[in-house]
Design an enzyme around this catalytic site. Sequence first.
Site, PDB file in Angstrom:
ATOM      1  N   GLU A  30     -11.788  27.801  22.816  1.00 28.58           N
ATOM      2  CA  GLU A  30     -12.637  28.662  23.569  1.00 28.58           C
ATOM      3  C   GLU A  30     -13.797  28.687  24.454  1.00 28.58           C
ATOM      4  O   GLU A  30     -14.348  27.721  23.587  1.00 28.58           O
ATOM      5  CB  GLU A  30     -12.304  29.780  22.214  1.00 28.58           C
ATOM      6  CG  GLU A  30     -13.059  31.296  23.134  1.00 28.58           C
ATOM      7  CD  GLU A  30     -12.663  32.932  22.389  1.00 28.58           C
ATOM      8  OE1 GLU A  30     -12.824  32.424  21.077  1.00 28.58           O
ATOM      9  OE2 GLU A  30     -12.534  33.714  22.705  1.00 28.58           O
ATOM     10  N   HIS A  80      -8.512  31.286  15.013  1.00 28.71           N
ATOM     11  CA  HIS A  80      -8.351  32.311  15.332  1.00 28.71           C
ATOM     12  C   HIS A  80      -7.393  32.332  15.949  1.00 28.71           C
ATOM     13  O   HIS A  80      -6.495  33.289  16.965  1.00 28.71           O
ATOM     14  CB  HIS A  80      -8.790  34.035  15.400  1.00 28.71           C
ATOM     15  CG  HIS A  80     -10.038  33.591  16.836  1.00 28.71           C
ATOM     16  ND1 HIS A  80     -10.215  34.417  17.431  1.00 28.71           N
ATOM     17  CD2 HIS A  80     -10.921  32.319  16.869  1.00 28.71           C
ATOM     18  CE1 HIS A  80     -11.110  33.533  18.766  1.00 28.71           C
ATOM     19  NE2 HIS A  80     -11.800  32.515  18.129  1.00 28.71           N
ATOM     20  N   HIS A  92     -20.874  30.208  14.594  1.00 27.56           N
ATOM     21  CA  HIS A  92     -21.273  31.266  15.438  1.00 27.56           C
ATOM     22  C   HIS A  92     -22.308  30.964  13.717  1.00 27.56           C
ATOM     23  O   HIS A  92     -21.445  31.147  12.815  1.00 27.56           O
ATOM     24  CB  HIS A  92     -20.702  32.606  15.734  1.00 27.56           C
ATOM     25  CG  HIS A  92     -19.473  32.386  16.641  1.00 27.56           C
ATOM     26  ND1 HIS A  92     -20.863  32.056  17.974  1.00 27.56           N
ATOM     27  CD2 HIS A  92     -18.444  32.321  17.191  1.00 27.56           C
ATOM     28  CE1 HIS A  92     -19.528  32.216  19.172  1.00 27.56           C
ATOM     29  NE2 HIS A  92     -18.128  31.924  18.449  1.00 27.56           N
ATOM     30  N   HIS A 132     -16.874  40.445  24.084  1.00 31.61           N
ATOM     31  CA  HIS A 132     -16.109  40.229  24.782  1.00 31.61           C
ATOM     32  C   HIS A 132     -15.633  42.000  24.028  1.00 31.61           C
ATOM     33  O   HIS A 132     -14.252  42.610  23.630  1.00 31.61           O
ATOM     34  CB  HIS A 132     -14.970  39.683  24.715  1.00 31.61           C
ATOM     35  CG  HIS A 132     -14.085  39.167  23.619  1.00 31.61           C
ATOM     36  ND1 HIS A 132     -14.125  39.849  22.560  1.00 31.61           N
ATOM     37  CD2 HIS A 132     -14.046  37.944  23.334  1.00 31.61           C
ATOM     38  CE1 HIS A 132     -13.333  38.972  21.760  1.00 31.61           C
ATOM     39  NE2 HIS A 132     -14.051  37.196  21.962  1.00 31.61           N
ATOM     40  N   TYR A 160     -17.758  39.763  11.642  1.00 32.93           N
ATOM     41  CA  TYR A 160     -16.669  38.834  12.430  1.00 32.93           C
ATOM     42  C   TYR A 160     -15.455  39.008  12.073  1.00 32.93           C
ATOM     43  O   TYR A 160     -14.626  38.812  12.554  1.00 32.93           O
ATOM     44  CB  TYR A 160     -17.752  37.360  12.792  1.00 32.93           C
ATOM     45  CG  TYR A 160     -17.456  36.444  13.028  1.00 32.93           C
ATOM     46  CD1 TYR A 160     -17.868  36.784  14.542  1.00 32.93           C
ATOM     47  CD2 TYR A 160     -15.752  36.028  13.279  1.00 32.93           C
ATOM     48  CE1 TYR A 160     -17.254  35.887  15.538  1.00 32.93           C
ATOM     49  CE2 TYR A 160     -15.489  34.576  13.681  1.00 32.93           C
ATOM     50  CZ  TYR A 160     -16.739  35.589  15.174  1.00 32.93           C
ATOM     51  OH  TYR A 160     -15.587  34.086  15.726  1.00 32.93           O
ATOM     52  N   HIS A 183     -12.154  23.865  18.848  1.00 33.11           N
ATOM     53  CA  HIS A 183     -11.156  24.965  19.220  1.00 33.11           C
ATOM     54  C   HIS A 183     -11.611  25.343  20.575  1.00 33.11           C
ATOM     55  O   HIS A 183     -12.576  25.504  21.316  1.00 33.11           O
ATOM     56  CB  HIS A 183     -12.143  26.481  18.723  1.00 33.11           C
ATOM     57  CG  HIS A 183     -12.049  27.441  18.991  1.00 33.11           C
ATOM     58  ND1 HIS A 183     -10.463  28.305  19.882  1.00 33.11           N
ATOM     59  CD2 HIS A 183     -12.466  29.366  18.776  1.00 33.11           C
ATOM     60  CE1 HIS A 183     -10.573  29.464  19.497  1.00 33.11           C
ATOM     61  NE2 HIS A 183     -11.532  30.161  19.313  1.00 33.11           N
ATOM     62  N   ASP A 190     -14.654  29.182  13.938  1.00 34.86           N
ATOM     63  CA  ASP A 190     -14.995  30.498  13.572  1.00 34.86           C
ATOM     64  C   ASP A 190     -15.148  31.086  12.984  1.00 34.86           C
ATOM     65  O   ASP A 190     -15.914  32.241  12.136  1.00 34.86           O
ATOM     66  CB  ASP A 190     -14.120  30.822  14.952  1.00 34.86           C
ATOM     67  CG  ASP A 190     -14.749  30.900  16.815  1.00 34.86           C
ATOM     68  OD1 ASP A 190     -16.040  30.765  16.560  1.00 34.86           O
ATOM     69  OD2 ASP A 190     -14.237  31.075  17.153  1.00 34.86           O
ATOM     70  N   ASP A 231     -16.666  29.885  24.878  1.00 37.62           N
ATOM     71  CA  ASP A 231     -17.995  30.020  24.170  1.00 37.62           C
ATOM     72  C   ASP A 231     -17.848  27.846  22.861  1.00 37.62           C
ATOM     73  O   ASP A 231     -19.515  28.840  22.770  1.00 37.62           O
ATOM     74  CB  ASP A 231     -18.444  31.002  22.919  1.00 37.62           C
ATOM     75  CG  ASP A 231     -17.095  31.512  22.175  1.00 37.62           C
ATOM     76  OD1 ASP A 231     -15.704  30.650  22.228  1.00 37.62           O
ATOM     77  OD2 ASP A 231     -17.543  32.069  21.069  1.00 37.62           O
TER      78      ASP A 231
END
Lengths: 53, 393
Positions: B78, B142, B220, B22, B189, B76, B161, B80
């Site tokens: 999100e 986040h 990640h 993104h 990051y 999380h 994350d 991904d």
Amino acid sequence: MKKYECTVCGYIYDPAIGDPDHGIKPGTAFENIPNDWVCPDCGVGKSDFKVLN
Amino acid sequence: MRKIKNDVYWVGYIDWDLRNFHGYDTPHGSTYNAYLILDEKPTLIDSVKHYGADEMIRRIKQVIDPSKIQYIISNHTEMDHSGSIDVLLKHCPNAQVVCSPKGEEGLSRHFKKNWNFKVVNTGDTLDIGKRKLTFMLMPMVHWPDSMATYSAEDKILFPNDAFGQHYASTERFADEIGVGLAYDEAAKYYANIVLPFGSQVLKALEGASKMDFDMICPSHGMIWRGKEQITGLVQRYVKWANYESDAQVCITYDSMWHSTEAMAKRFYEVIDMAGIPVKLMNLQTSHMSDVVTDVLKSKVVLFGTSMLNNRMLPTVGALMMYLKGLKPKNRFALSFGSYGWSMVGFKELETSIQDAGFELLGEGKYIRFIPDQDELAKLDSILPLIQAKLAAK
């Protein structure tokens, strides 16, 4: 004056501190913050806040 | 599949193709890390992007029959990290999805399914056999739903994350690619994903300080292990979360006809000659996500633009909008540039700089059309202003 907590991110509005970075002076009660003010951390509006017990 | 501790396996997906997350430039790709713990109730912590589901399931099958998995912990929402949960549940029909209260809201909005969620809060535990997993909510590290899972028995923190890096590799541990490289990627990051949330990061670090772990398994990139590595990483996070920076300067700009570039290079020369670490980042060649990484490190940032149709150049405008959201604090900035007739765009740039949280070092430096030698020499006057800010604590 009561503290309020953002129910989305947990930010706590303390009237003694206010939110001077966004024009809210120390000593401002939560009720007296303009309605277009948003949570400085996550950006949601006043209606997403609740009184902190 | 890779065994990372006794009965704990990495079963994630390596995204070798990813070049743009993104808008975050990811020249080395990324990984979405999922971790499988074998116990009486086998548990999967985090999962992967939707297109990585098959690869993750292939890795899980190397270790265990997926139908034996009892819990899928979604730290999380999100996509991904959660985008493959629907596919995963077909392979793991006996599994319950574990998430935070905000995670339940978010996953329900994403998948439009009323899964039988197990909702957990800070301090709640999940008994999976020999292990008792503990949860800690980390709102805004986040997203509102973010949380960490801790296994005291394994001495592992799974912070999703937080502490992550976008880096695809055949290796799984930071020391295997070089800890310095992993720290650099963690900085990028942090700058691009975590920067706005300093106070929440400090709160999460305080919670984590009460846990005893010798391994951090982010969602990640590389896994961190050993006291020295982890201490170095946490020290960096504390520094960044307190909005501290180094005594260095970043000059970032875009230029139409080389005049703003000439000013940038003059600033670069005078700052460099004074022995101050300084970077020159032309927005035509440096990606915005790398520029903000240098903003994270730099106490002083100079922003330059030409005037195009009375406005700052779109590259500079995009950077300023990005920085307005990232909200760096405790930093100083100056605007500069070349113009032909109107200077209104410079006012906008100065406003944008302040909106992003910088304090102006002084009045902007603006030169009409092509700067001459005398005008360039006058730019040197910014050096003492910069030196004063870098010397102050």
